[in-house]
Design an enzyme around this catalytic site. Structure first.
Site, PDB file in Angstrom:
ATOM      1  N   SER A  14      63.385  86.790  33.374  1.00  0.00           N
ATOM      2  CA  SER A  14      62.765  88.068  33.702  1.00  0.00           C
ATOM      3  C   SER A  14      62.820  89.157  32.642  1.00  0.00           C
ATOM      4  CB  SER A  14      63.381  88.593  34.985  1.00  0.00           C
ATOM      5  OG  SER A  14      63.802  89.914  34.853  1.00  0.00           O
ATOM      6  N   LYS A  65      54.734  89.699  45.793  1.00  0.00           N
ATOM      7  CA  LYS A  65      54.132  91.033  45.805  1.00  0.00           C
ATOM      8  C   LYS A  65      53.326  91.307  47.080  1.00  0.00           C
ATOM      9  CE  LYS A  65      53.967  91.765  40.821  1.00  0.00           C
ATOM     10  NZ  LYS A  65      53.184  92.261  39.678  1.00  0.00           N
ATOM     11  N   ASP A 102      52.255  98.833  39.001  1.00  0.00           N
ATOM     12  CA  ASP A 102      51.510  97.972  38.072  1.00  0.00           C
ATOM     13  C   ASP A 102      50.225  98.654  37.621  1.00  0.00           C
ATOM     14  OD1 ASP A 102      53.210  95.772  37.901  1.00  0.00           O
ATOM     15  OD2 ASP A 102      52.323  94.771  39.626  1.00  0.00           O
ATOM     16  N   GLY A 125      41.082  85.416  37.684  1.00  0.00           N
ATOM     17  CA  GLY A 125      42.127  85.259  38.692  1.00  0.00           C
ATOM     18  C   GLY A 125      41.945  86.226  39.847  1.00  0.00           C
ATOM     19  N   GLY A 127      44.610  86.480  42.378  1.00  0.00           N
ATOM     20  CA  GLY A 127      45.912  86.583  43.045  1.00  0.00           C
ATOM     21  C   GLY A 127      46.416  88.010  43.094  1.00  0.00           C
ATOM     22  N   GLY A 128      47.711  88.152  43.438  1.00  0.00           N
ATOM     23  CA  GLY A 128      48.322  89.470  43.592  1.00  0.00           C
ATOM     24  C   GLY A 128      48.209  90.331  42.352  1.00  0.00           C
ATOM     25  N   TYR A 206      53.167  88.380  28.981  1.00  0.00           N
ATOM     26  CA  TYR A 206      53.857  88.955  27.817  1.00  0.00           C
ATOM     27  C   TYR A 206      54.710  87.921  27.096  1.00  0.00           C
ATOM     28  CZ  TYR A 206      57.996  88.913  30.792  1.00  0.00           C
ATOM     29  OH  TYR A 206      59.030  88.502  31.598  1.00  0.00           O
ATOM     30  N   GLY A 227      50.652  91.811  27.838  1.00  0.00           N
ATOM     31  CA  GLY A 227      51.139  92.553  28.991  1.00  0.00           C
ATOM     32  C   GLY A 227      52.393  93.367  28.772  1.00  0.00           C
TER      33      GLY A 227
END
Length: 246
Positions: A14, A65, A102, A125, A127-128, A206, A227
Site C-alpha cells: 500500500s 470502496k 479521490d 473501466g 469499476g469503483g 502508480y 496516479g
C-alpha cells in the site's frame, strides 16, 4: 495516540501506509499511527473498529470502496453522487461518516495538464475507481465515453474503439487495474497507433511509475501522467477531513 487505517484486501504494498509514515516523520507528528486493516471480507471491519478505540479515520481501497457504503452512518454530499467511498471519519459519537477525496486528487492533478483540445474523454473501466473520474469530468463539463470489456447500456466495448473515436477523444483515462504490479505487462487493449501528440493519457495506477499503457502513449508523442499525484492529493484531503473540527 490517534490511529488511522487503510481498509482493503492484499494491501501490504500500500501507498497510504508508506505515505503517512513519511508524512508523520517529516512533519514530526508523534501522536499518530497509520496501520493496514487487511481483511478478506468487509464484514470483518466492524469488529476491527470496535477493538481499535483510538481509531479516528480510515482510507478505503480496492475492493471495498462500494461495499463499505452500507456500514456508513452518514455520507458527504459528493459521496451520495459518486457512490464510492475512500475516506471515513470516525465522529465523536462513534458514527462513521464517509467521503470521497479521490475526485479531489483526480481533479487537482488533471487540471494542471488540461488543454482546450482535451474536450472529450474516454474512461477505460467501469469499476469503483471510475466513479470519481466521472464526477470530475461532469464538474469540468467534459463529455466522456465509458469503455469496458463488454458493451452495455452505459459503456462501449474495447472492440468498438477505432481511429475516429481515438482521434476525437484526446483525453484517455485508465481506471482499470491492468498493468498494476506485479502483472506489469498487462494493458488496456486500445488501438494505440491512433494516439497522437495532442493526447493526454492518465493512468490511475502508480506502481509501476510508467505502465505499458503510458509507455505506449508516450511512444506516440502523447503527454502522460500516472496516479501518484492524485494519491498524494487525496491523502492530504483525507488528512484535512480527519483533523477538521467540523
Amino acid at each position: 495516540m490517534k490511529t488511522f487505517a487503510l481498509v482493503g484486501r492484499n494491501i501490504s504494498y500500500s501507498f497510504s501506509r508508506r505515505y503517512f509514515a513519511e508524512k508523520f516523520a517529516h512533519e514530526q507528528i508523534t501522536d499518530s499511527e497509520y496501520v493496514n486493516f487487511d481483511i478478506p471480507t468487509i464484514e470483518e471491519l466492524p469488529a476491527l473498529i470496535r477493538t481499535t478505540p483510538t481509531l479516528v479515520g480510515m482510507n478505503v481501497t480496492i475492493p471495498y470502496k462500494e461495499a463499505i457504503l452500507p456500514l456508513l452512518d452518514e455520507q458527504s454530499e459528493e459521496l451520495m453522487t459518486i457512490k464510492a467511498c475512500n475516506t471515513i471519519k470516525v465522529l465523536p459519537t462513534g458514527k462513521l461518516k464517509g467521503y470521497n477525496t479521490d475526485y479531489i486528487g483526480f481533479h487537482d492533478s488533471l487540471v494542471l495538464y488540461l488543454k482546450p483540445h482535451h474536450n472529450k474523454a474516454l474512461i477505460l473501466g467501469t469499476g469503483g475507481a471510475s466513479k470519481a473520474v466521472i464526477f470530475t469530468l461532469e464538474q469540468l463539463g467534459i463529455p466522456y465515453i465509458l469503455v469496458s470489456r463488454k458493451a452495455s447500456a452505459q459503456a462501449i466495448s474495447y472492440a468498438s474503439l477505432g481511429e475516429e473515436i481515438i482521434r476525437s477523444h484526446l483525453l484517455i483515462i485508465n481506471t482499470t487495474p491492468l498493468g498494476t504490479s506485479p502483472d506489469t505487462q498487462a494493458f488496456p487493449p486500445i488501438p494505440y497507433e491512433f494516439v497522437t501528440d495532442k493526447h493526454l493519457l492518465y493512468d490511475l495506477i502508480y506502481n509501476p511509475e510508467k505502465t505499458v499503457f503510458l509507455a505506449k502513449g508516450e511512444a506516440q508523442g502523447a503527454t502522460i501522467l500516472n496516479g501518484y499525484p492524485m494519491l498524494a492529493l487525496q491523502a492530504e484531503a483525507s488528512w484535512e477531513i480527519w483533523n477538521s473540527e467540523k
